[in-house]
Write a protein that holds these residues in place. Structure first.
Motif, PDB file in Angstrom:
ATOM      1  N   GLU A 153       0.830  -1.187   0.000  1.00  0.00           N
ATOM      2  CA  GLU A 153       0.000   0.000   0.000  1.00  0.00           C
ATOM      3  C   GLU A 153       0.875   1.251   0.000  1.00  0.00           C
ATOM      4  N   HIS A 154       0.553   2.172  -0.886  1.00  0.00           N
ATOM      5  CA  HIS A 154       1.259   3.440  -0.945  1.00  0.00           C
ATOM      6  C   HIS A 154       0.301   4.460  -1.573  1.00  0.00           C
ATOM      7  N   ALA A 165      -1.091  -8.472  -6.283  1.00  0.00           N
ATOM      8  CA  ALA A 165      -0.933  -7.527  -5.175  1.00  0.00           C
ATOM      9  C   ALA A 165      -1.620  -6.198  -5.434  1.00  0.00           C
ATOM     10  N   TYR A 166      -1.589  -5.719  -6.685  1.00  0.00           N
ATOM     11  CA  TYR A 166      -2.075  -4.361  -6.962  1.00  0.00           C
ATOM     12  C   TYR A 166      -3.452  -4.312  -7.609  1.00  0.00           C
ATOM     13  N   LEU A 167      -3.940  -5.419  -8.128  1.00  0.00           N
ATOM     14  CA  LEU A 167      -5.269  -5.400  -8.743  1.00  0.00           C
ATOM     15  C   LEU A 167      -6.280  -6.248  -7.980  1.00  0.00           C
ATOM     16  N   LEU A 168      -5.854  -7.392  -7.474  1.00  0.00           N
ATOM     17  CA  LEU A 168      -6.808  -8.292  -6.832  1.00  0.00           C
ATOM     18  C   LEU A 168      -6.955  -8.051  -5.335  1.00  0.00           C
ATOM     19  N   THR A 169      -5.875  -7.808  -4.634  1.00  0.00           N
ATOM     20  CA  THR A 169      -5.946  -7.710  -3.172  1.00  0.00           C
ATOM     21  C   THR A 169      -5.527  -6.352  -2.629  1.00  0.00           C
ATOM     22  N   TYR A 170      -5.407  -5.345  -3.476  1.00  0.00           N
ATOM     23  CA  TYR A 170      -4.926  -4.032  -3.041  1.00  0.00           C
ATOM     24  C   TYR A 170      -5.964  -3.328  -2.171  1.00  0.00           C
ATOM     25  N   LYS A 171      -5.495  -2.764  -1.076  1.00  0.00           N
ATOM     26  CA  LYS A 171      -6.331  -1.911  -0.225  1.00  0.00           C
ATOM     27  C   LYS A 171      -5.710  -0.521  -0.257  1.00  0.00           C
ATOM     28  N   PRO A 172      -6.491   0.512  -0.500  1.00  0.00           N
ATOM     29  CA  PRO A 172      -5.932   1.868  -0.541  1.00  0.00           C
ATOM     30  C   PRO A 172      -5.171   2.198   0.737  1.00  0.00           C
ATOM     31  N   SER A 173      -4.198   3.066   0.631  1.00  0.00           N
ATOM     32  CA  SER A 173      -3.332   3.380   1.763  1.00  0.00           C
ATOM     33  C   SER A 173      -4.113   3.958   2.938  1.00  0.00           C
ATOM     34  N   SER A 174      -5.216   4.637   2.700  1.00  0.00           N
ATOM     35  CA  SER A 174      -6.014   5.173   3.805  1.00  0.00           C
ATOM     36  C   SER A 174      -6.654   4.048   4.616  1.00  0.00           C
ATOM     37  N   GLU A 175      -7.085   2.981   3.964  1.00  0.00           N
ATOM     38  CA  GLU A 175      -7.652   1.831   4.673  1.00  0.00           C
ATOM     39  C   GLU A 175      -6.555   1.027   5.368  1.00  0.00           C
ATOM     40  N   ALA A 176      -5.406   0.911   4.742  1.00  0.00           N
ATOM     41  CA  ALA A 176      -4.316   0.119   5.318  1.00  0.00           C
ATOM     42  C   ALA A 176      -3.727   0.794   6.542  1.00  0.00           C
TER      43      ALA A 176
END
Length: 72
Positions: free
Chosen positions: A6-7, A52-63
């Motif tokens: 996340e970034h 990592a970036y399309l299927l399971t990515y969570k925005p940095s605000s959520e992470a």
């Protein structure tokens, strides 16, 4: 798996799509020039990036704050 993915820079979907597409394109370049080993290496990176970036990515605000609902 390999660390934080996340970034804030990667929050927009289009940037993540471009990243994965570039990896797939580069793997194609490597295969075109008969560099099969590097083609497979970059293709493996592309598969990981897609996961990592399309299927399971969570925005940095959520992470950054995964328990924001339970803190109230």
């Amino acid at each position: 798996m390999f660390g934080k993915t996340e970034h804030p820079f990667l929050d927009p979907l289009w940037r993540r799509i471009v990243l994965v597409a570039f990896c797939v394109f580069w793997a194609g370049v490597e295969f075109y020039f008969d560099n099969a080993m590097w083609g497979y290496v970059v293709l493996a990176i592309a598969v990981y990036a897609a996961w990592a970036y399309l299927l399971t990515y969570k925005p940095s605000s959520e992470a950054a704050d995964p328990d924001k609902d339970t803190q109230e």
